[in-house]
Design an enzyme around this catalytic site. Structure first.
Site, PDB file in Angstrom:
ATOM      1  N   GLN A  93       0.826  -1.200   0.000  1.00 16.19           N
ATOM      2  CA  GLN A  93       0.000   0.000   0.000  1.00 16.19           C
ATOM      3  C   GLN A  93       0.864   1.254   0.000  1.00 16.19           C
ATOM      4  O   GLN A  93       1.243   1.770   1.050  1.00 16.19           O
ATOM      5  CB  GLN A  93      -0.957   0.001   1.196  1.00 16.19           C
ATOM      6  CG  GLN A  93      -1.962   1.114   1.082  1.00 16.19           C
ATOM      7  CD  GLN A  93      -3.146   0.933   1.987  1.00 16.19           C
ATOM      8  OE1 GLN A  93      -3.357  -0.110   2.589  1.00 16.19           O
ATOM      9  NE2 GLN A  93      -3.928   1.969   2.097  1.00 16.19           N
ATOM     10  N   PHE A  94       1.152   1.753  -1.199  1.00 13.60           N
ATOM     11  CA  PHE A  94       1.991   2.944  -1.338  1.00 13.60           C
ATOM     12  C   PHE A  94       1.351   4.176  -0.720  1.00 13.60           C
ATOM     13  O   PHE A  94       2.043   5.125  -0.352  1.00 13.60           O
ATOM     14  CB  PHE A  94       2.343   3.203  -2.806  1.00 13.60           C
ATOM     15  CG  PHE A  94       1.223   3.759  -3.632  1.00 13.60           C
ATOM     16  CD1 PHE A  94       1.095   5.134  -3.794  1.00 13.60           C
ATOM     17  CD2 PHE A  94       0.298   2.929  -4.244  1.00 13.60           C
ATOM     18  CE1 PHE A  94       0.066   5.664  -4.556  1.00 13.60           C
ATOM     19  CE2 PHE A  94      -0.728   3.446  -5.005  1.00 13.60           C
ATOM     20  CZ  PHE A  94      -0.849   4.817  -5.160  1.00 13.60           C
ATOM     21  N   THR A  95       0.034   4.180  -0.557  1.00 11.73           N
ATOM     22  CA  THR A  95      -0.649   5.357  -0.020  1.00 11.73           C
ATOM     23  C   THR A  95      -0.310   5.623   1.445  1.00 11.73           C
ATOM     24  O   THR A  95      -0.650   6.681   1.973  1.00 11.73           O
ATOM     25  CB  THR A  95      -2.176   5.250  -0.195  1.00 11.73           C
ATOM     26  OG1 THR A  95      -2.651   4.092   0.492  1.00 11.73           O
ATOM     27  CG2 THR A  95      -2.551   5.179  -1.672  1.00 11.73           C
TER      28      THR A  95
END
Length: 150
Positions: A78-80
């Site tokens: 999850q890059f967010t």
């Protein structure tokens, strides 16, 4: 690296209608990789996740680890987690590692966690549009960032 660890009674990941990973009791781990992350960050975080004692003992205290409850891990990239929200209303993601760095780190984390818990880690699909279902137990949610080691 940043990780959000959620103690769950169940969790699953679906991509295009197909379940890619599912667990009963254990941890749903959302993992973000930053450009500045190194192998030592991964090693430290994996040890923390595998050893985290956030399951209740017979007295209702959080004293038990994954091993103690025969728990599992569902690991989702999850890059967010590296969203920059200081300016404006549209988050920026410049601190998140690009796929050429993030994918090998994510795959290495899968192998390391599997080794530490002595069972296969369930996963999502890196970069895919994933649908995550979970039943948070408690709720218990822990945030870990390898840069400040809190």
């Amino acid at each position: 690296m940043r990780a959000i660890i959620q103690r769950v009674t169940e969790a699953s990941c679906t991509v295009e209608g197909q379940v890619t990973g599912a667990i009963a009791q254990g941890f749903l781990v959302l993992l973000g990789v930053e450009d500045a992350d190194e192998q030592e960050d991964l090693e430290w975080l994996a040890q923390k996740i595998a050893g985290m004692r956030i399951f209740s003992d017979e007295n209702g205290l959080m004293n038990k680890s994954l091993a103690d409850v025969d728990g599992n891990i569902l690991l989702i990239s999850q890059f967010t987690l590296f969203a920059a929200t200081k300016k404006g209303n549209r988050p920026g993601f410049t601190r998140a590692a690009r796929p050429d760095k993030a994918i090998p780190m994510y795959e290495s984390m899968i192998r390391k966690l599997s080794s530490l818990i002595n069972k296969e880690v369930q996963t999502g699909v890196f970069g895919a549009d994933m649908k995550i279902r979970l039943l948070n137990d408690g709720p218990v949610t822990i945030t870990i960032d390898t840069k400040n080691k809190e």
